[in-house]
Design a protein around this motif. Sequence first.
Motif, short mmCIF file in Angstrom:
data_model
loop_
_atom_site.label_atom_id
_atom_site.label_comp_id
_atom_site.label_asym_id
_atom_site.label_seq_id
_atom_site.Cartn_x
_atom_site.Cartn_y
_atom_site.Cartn_z
N VAL A 37 -3.43 -13.78 51.96
CA VAL A 37 -4.44 -13.05 51.20
C VAL A 37 -4.08 -11.58 51.28
O VAL A 37 -4.05 -10.98 52.36
N GLU A 93 -4.75 -7.23 46.48
CA GLU A 93 -5.49 -8.08 45.55
C GLU A 93 -6.99 -8.09 45.86
O GLU A 93 -7.82 -8.23 44.96
N TYR A 94 -7.32 -7.95 47.14
CA TYR A 94 -8.71 -7.94 47.60
C TYR A 94 -8.96 -6.70 48.46
O TYR A 94 -9.07 -6.79 49.68
N THR A 128 -15.12 -13.44 47.17
CA THR A 128 -14.77 -14.85 47.23
C THR A 128 -13.28 -15.00 47.02
O THR A 128 -12.71 -14.39 46.12
N VAL A 129 -12.66 -15.81 47.87
CA VAL A 129 -11.24 -16.10 47.76
C VAL A 129 -11.09 -17.61 47.63
O VAL A 129 -11.65 -18.37 48.42
#
Length: 69
Positions: free
Chosen positions: A29, A33-34, A64-65
């Motif tokens: 993750v 991107e987040y 939310t991922v």
Amino acid sequence: MIKNEDRAKISKYNNEGFWLVKKNEEFFVSFSEYPKLGSLEFSQLTFFTEETDGVLYWESVDVTVTLAK
């Protein structure tokens, strides 16, 4: 209901993101991107719920991922 042993867990962490292990698969993750997740302390990052199998939610930053295979 997701069994405790099937829940996603953070396995590694660095300044670019973190890796989650779920059912012997590893997912990266990215904080690029987040970015809201990148603003969290590690202890806050580990506090997430698994809404459904492979869908993780961080309430503190409303992110939310979905873990993609």
